[in-house]
Motif scaffolding. Structure first.
Motif, PDB file in Angstrom:
ATOM      1  N   ASP A  23       7.495   8.385 -10.458  1.00 50.83           N
ATOM      2  CA  ASP A  23       7.391   7.046 -11.036  1.00 50.83           C
ATOM      3  C   ASP A  23       6.238   6.233 -10.423  1.00 50.83           C
ATOM      4  OD1 ASP A  23       9.504   7.701 -12.579  1.00 50.83           O
ATOM      5  OD2 ASP A  23      10.995   6.591 -11.422  1.00 50.83           O
ATOM      6  N   TYR A  24       5.668   6.740  -9.345  1.00 48.48           N
ATOM      7  CA  TYR A  24       4.585   6.002  -8.665  1.00 48.48           C
ATOM      8  C   TYR A  24       3.208   6.568  -9.011  1.00 48.48           C
ATOM      9  CZ  TYR A  24       8.318   3.902  -6.005  1.00 48.48           C
ATOM     10  OH  TYR A  24       9.436   3.206  -5.657  1.00 48.48           O
ATOM     11  N   ARG A  25       3.235   7.496  -9.948  1.00 50.15           N
ATOM     12  CA  ARG A  25       2.002   8.200 -10.273  1.00 50.15           C
ATOM     13  C   ARG A  25       1.064   7.375 -11.146  1.00 50.15           C
ATOM     14  NH1 ARG A  25       3.163  14.270 -12.237  1.00 50.15           N
ATOM     15  NH2 ARG A  25       1.067  15.111 -12.098  1.00 50.15           N
ATOM     16  N   GLU A  26       1.632   6.673 -12.080  1.00 51.06           N
ATOM     17  CA  GLU A  26       0.829   5.899 -13.050  1.00 51.06           C
ATOM     18  C   GLU A  26       1.073   4.401 -12.861  1.00 51.06           C
ATOM     19  OE1 GLU A  26      -1.192   7.528 -14.924  1.00 51.06           O
ATOM     20  OE2 GLU A  26      -0.368   9.522 -14.547  1.00 51.06           O
ATOM     21  N   GLY A  27       0.241   3.643 -13.555  1.00 55.19           N
ATOM     22  CA  GLY A  27       0.460   2.193 -13.642  1.00 55.19           C
ATOM     23  C   GLY A  27       0.390   1.474 -12.310  1.00 55.19           C
ATOM     24  N   ARG A  28      -0.590   1.848 -11.510  1.00 57.11           N
ATOM     25  CA  ARG A  28      -0.666   1.239 -10.178  1.00 57.11           C
ATOM     26  C   ARG A  28      -1.512  -0.031 -10.162  1.00 57.11           C
ATOM     27  NH1 ARG A  28      -2.315   6.165  -6.413  1.00 57.11           N
ATOM     28  NH2 ARG A  28      -3.769   6.586  -8.095  1.00 57.11           N
ATOM     29  N   LEU A  71       0.812  -1.212   0.000  1.00 58.53           N
ATOM     30  CA  LEU A  71       0.000   0.000   0.000  1.00 58.53           C
ATOM     31  C   LEU A  71       0.852   1.271   0.000  1.00 58.53           C
ATOM     32  CD1 LEU A  71      -2.990   0.512  -0.100  1.00 58.53           C
ATOM     33  CD2 LEU A  71      -3.037   0.610   2.386  1.00 58.53           C
ATOM     34  N   THR A  72       2.010   1.193   0.628  1.00 61.94           N
ATOM     35  CA  THR A  72       2.863   2.386   0.674  1.00 61.94           C
ATOM     36  C   THR A  72       3.219   2.857  -0.730  1.00 61.94           C
ATOM     37  OG1 THR A  72       3.754   1.642   2.765  1.00 61.94           O
ATOM     38  CG2 THR A  72       5.037   3.299   1.593  1.00 61.94           C
ATOM     39  N   GLU A  73       3.622   1.920  -1.582  1.00 62.90           N
ATOM     40  CA  GLU A  73       3.984   2.289  -2.953  1.00 62.90           C
ATOM     41  C   GLU A  73       2.748   2.720  -3.749  1.00 62.90           C
ATOM     42  OE1 GLU A  73       5.086  -0.334  -1.378  1.00 62.90           O
ATOM     43  OE2 GLU A  73       7.265  -0.467  -1.614  1.00 62.90           O
ATOM     44  N   ILE A  74       1.647   2.006  -3.526  1.00 69.15           N
ATOM     45  CA  ILE A  74       0.415   2.343  -4.260  1.00 69.15           C
ATOM     46  C   ILE A  74       0.006   3.785  -3.967  1.00 69.15           C
ATOM     47  CG2 ILE A  74      -2.077   1.840  -4.389  1.00 69.15           C
ATOM     48  CD1 ILE A  74      -1.336  -1.146  -3.808  1.00 69.15           C
ATOM     49  N   LEU A  75       0.187   4.203  -2.720  1.00 67.47           N
ATOM     50  CA  LEU A  75      -0.309   5.516  -2.300  1.00 67.47           C
ATOM     51  C   LEU A  75       0.774   6.593  -2.228  1.00 67.47           C
ATOM     52  CD1 LEU A  75      -2.667   4.376   0.618  1.00 67.47           C
ATOM     53  CD2 LEU A  75      -3.336   4.986  -1.719  1.00 67.47           C
ATOM     54  N   LEU A  76       1.968   6.260  -2.689  1.00 72.05           N
ATOM     55  CA  LEU A  76       3.091   7.184  -2.488  1.00 72.05           C
ATOM     56  C   LEU A  76       2.833   8.569  -3.095  1.00 72.05           C
ATOM     57  CD1 LEU A  76       5.800   6.822  -0.998  1.00 72.05           C
ATOM     58  CD2 LEU A  76       6.877   6.635  -3.231  1.00 72.05           C
ATOM     59  N   TRP A  77       2.362   8.574  -4.324  1.00 72.06           N
ATOM     60  CA  TRP A  77       2.135   9.858  -4.980  1.00 72.06           C
ATOM     61  C   TRP A  77       0.977  10.606  -4.312  1.00 72.06           C
ATOM     62  CZ3 TRP A  77       4.743  13.198  -7.532  1.00 72.06           C
ATOM     63  CH2 TRP A  77       4.069  14.293  -8.117  1.00 72.06           C
ATOM     64  N   ASP A  78      -0.079   9.874  -3.986  1.00 72.75           N
ATOM     65  CA  ASP A  78      -1.219  10.506  -3.305  1.00 72.75           C
ATOM     66  C   ASP A  78      -0.781  11.107  -1.977  1.00 72.75           C
ATOM     67  OD1 ASP A  78      -3.324   9.756  -5.163  1.00 72.75           O
ATOM     68  OD2 ASP A  78      -3.028   7.716  -4.457  1.00 72.75           O
ATOM     69  N   ALA A  79       0.064  10.379  -1.275  1.00 74.04           N
ATOM     70  CA  ALA A  79       0.532  10.880   0.027  1.00 74.04           C
ATOM     71  C   ALA A  79       1.292  12.186  -0.167  1.00 74.04           C
ATOM     72  CB  ALA A  79       1.416   9.838   0.711  1.00 74.04           C
ATOM     73  N   PHE A  80       2.143  12.202  -1.190  1.00 77.53           N
ATOM     74  CA  PHE A  80       2.900  13.428  -1.483  1.00 77.53           C
ATOM     75  C   PHE A  80       1.948  14.597  -1.748  1.00 77.53           C
ATOM     76  CE2 PHE A  80       4.952  16.149  -4.738  1.00 77.53           C
ATOM     77  CZ  PHE A  80       5.953  16.675  -3.949  1.00 77.53           C
ATOM     78  N   GLU A  81       0.925  14.317  -2.531  1.00 77.74           N
ATOM     79  CA  GLU A  81      -0.008  15.387  -2.919  1.00 77.74           C
ATOM     80  C   GLU A  81      -0.854  15.904  -1.759  1.00 77.74           C
ATOM     81  OE1 GLU A  81      -2.254  14.200  -6.475  1.00 77.74           O
ATOM     82  OE2 GLU A  81      -1.034  15.814  -7.325  1.00 77.74           O
ATOM     83  N   HIS A  82      -0.950  15.117  -0.698  1.00 81.62           N
ATOM     84  CA  HIS A  82      -1.792  15.541   0.429  1.00 81.62           C
ATOM     85  C   HIS A  82      -0.986  16.071   1.606  1.00 81.62           C
ATOM     86  CE1 HIS A  82      -4.743  13.551  -2.027  1.00 81.62           C
ATOM     87  NE2 HIS A  82      -5.651  14.229  -1.355  1.00 81.62           N
ATOM     88  N   LEU A  83       0.305  16.219   1.403  1.00 81.28           N
ATOM     89  CA  LEU A  83       1.130  16.811   2.451  1.00 81.28           C
ATOM     90  C   LEU A  83       0.813  18.284   2.600  1.00 81.28           C
ATOM     91  CD1 LEU A  83       4.628  15.463   1.398  1.00 81.28           C
ATOM     92  CD2 LEU A  83       3.377  14.786   3.458  1.00 81.28           C
ATOM     93  N   ASP A  84       1.044  18.791   3.779  1.00 74.02           N
ATOM     94  CA  ASP A  84       1.042  20.235   3.921  1.00 74.02           C
ATOM     95  C   ASP A  84       2.135  20.765   2.988  1.00 74.02           C
ATOM     96  OD1 ASP A  84       0.135  22.540   5.872  1.00 74.02           O
ATOM     97  OD2 ASP A  84       2.297  22.744   5.508  1.00 74.02           O
ATOM     98  N   PRO A  85       1.859  21.814   2.210  1.00 76.41           N
ATOM     99  CA  PRO A  85       2.848  22.273   1.222  1.00 76.41           C
ATOM    100  C   PRO A  85       4.247  22.502   1.808  1.00 76.41           C
ATOM    101  CG  PRO A  85       0.794  23.440   0.918  1.00 76.41           C
ATOM    102  CD  PRO A  85       0.603  22.580   2.131  1.00 76.41           C
ATOM    103  N   GLN A  86       4.308  22.949   3.034  1.00 76.30           N
ATOM    104  CA  GLN A  86       5.635  23.200   3.627  1.00 76.30           C
ATOM    105  C   GLN A  86       6.395  21.927   4.000  1.00 76.30           C
ATOM    106  OE1 GLN A  86       6.142  26.501   6.370  1.00 76.30           O
ATOM    107  NE2 GLN A  86       3.941  26.865   6.167  1.00 76.30           N
TER     108      GLN A  86
END
Ligand SMILES: N[C@@H](CCC(=O)N[C@@H](CS)C(=O)NCC(=O)O)C(=O)O
Length: 230
Positions: A144-149, A111-126
């Motif tokens: 590289d974790y954005r597509e092809g999940r 799940l960590t890899e599946i959600l890696l990009w989503d996690a990045f996008e939901h971080l506080d910007p700072q």
């Protein structure tokens, strides 16, 4: 009684730490409704410096504090023995410990890899620069974790078979009613639901119906949290 839960904060009120969700559900299970939720960010752990470590959740109860979701569950069970039990006794606690160990195996790879990009996008910007640098050391380029999940999801989903089989014979991991083992597993699903639109489970999967039941608990407490999933 004055309770404060320090939990990992994301952007725009998103709270998606799976371990914090275990604790939040455990607190609700104990009938605790009055508590403060304080976000802690990756870049600044000073709000929980008193706990001598940098991970959330941390629970403060008056002049006492406990860190680590498992230790917090133990603490709640000990301090509120007359309220609904999280473990149902030593045997249930031991079995919940097995569930915890099993679900951790599904984090990485999973799940960590599946959600890696989503996690990045939901971080506080700072938090983004720090997080990108830190995570790229372990995972390589985040993009590289954005597509092809899909393939990763298929593999992860297949590993959920013990959960699927269990839930096709009973409504909750813990039996007829939810308890801490359910919150352990739910933390991961709630994390995914909060930050991602990716479809992890098909609607005819017994896990799907269980997750719906979990979302309905405590007046829809988890369902109403900020989320991306439909
Ligand atoms: N075993 C711990 C794990 C806690 C944990 O890993 N928390 C993550 C958030 S999901 C964290 O605080 N990460 C902050 C960081 O890595 O700096 C527990 O069950 O509470």
């Amino acid at each position: 009684m004055s309770l404060t839960l320090y939990e990992l904060g994301g952007r725009d009120g998103f709270r998606y730490c799976p371990f914090c969700w275990r604790t939040l559900m455990a607190m609700k299970h104990k009938g605790l409704d009055e508590f403060e939720r304080v976000p802690v960010y990756y870049r600044d752990k000073s709000p929980i410096a008193f706990s001598n470590q940098g991970l959330t959740p941390v629970l403060v109860d008056g002049d006492r504090w406990v860190n680590d979701s498992w230790a917090i569950a133990d603490y709640l069970e000990e301090v509120f023995p007359d309220r609904p039990s999280l473990f149902g006794g030593d045997m249930g606690r031991a079995q919940a410990s097995f569930v915890s160990a099993w679900i951790l195996q599904l984090h990485r790879p999973g799940l960590t890899e599946i959600l890696l990009w989503d996690a990045f996008e939901h971080l506080d910007p700072q938090d983004r620069d720090w997080w990108r640098k830190d995570r790229q050391l372990h995972f390589g380029r985040l993009e590289d974790y954005r597509e092809g999940r899909e393939e990763r999801v298929r593999e992860w989903c297949a590993k959920l078979e013990p959960l699927r089989v269990t839930l096709s014979g009973q409504p909750f991991v813990s039996g007829e009613a939810p308890a801490y083992a359910d919150y352990i597993v739910f933390g991961d699903f709630q994390r995914a639901r909060c930050i991602s639109r990716i479809k992890l489970i098909e609607a005819d999967d017994p896990i799907y119906a269980w997750r719906e039941r979990m979302l309905d608990l405590f007046g829809g407490f988890a369902r109403t949290a900020p989320h991306e999933a439909a």
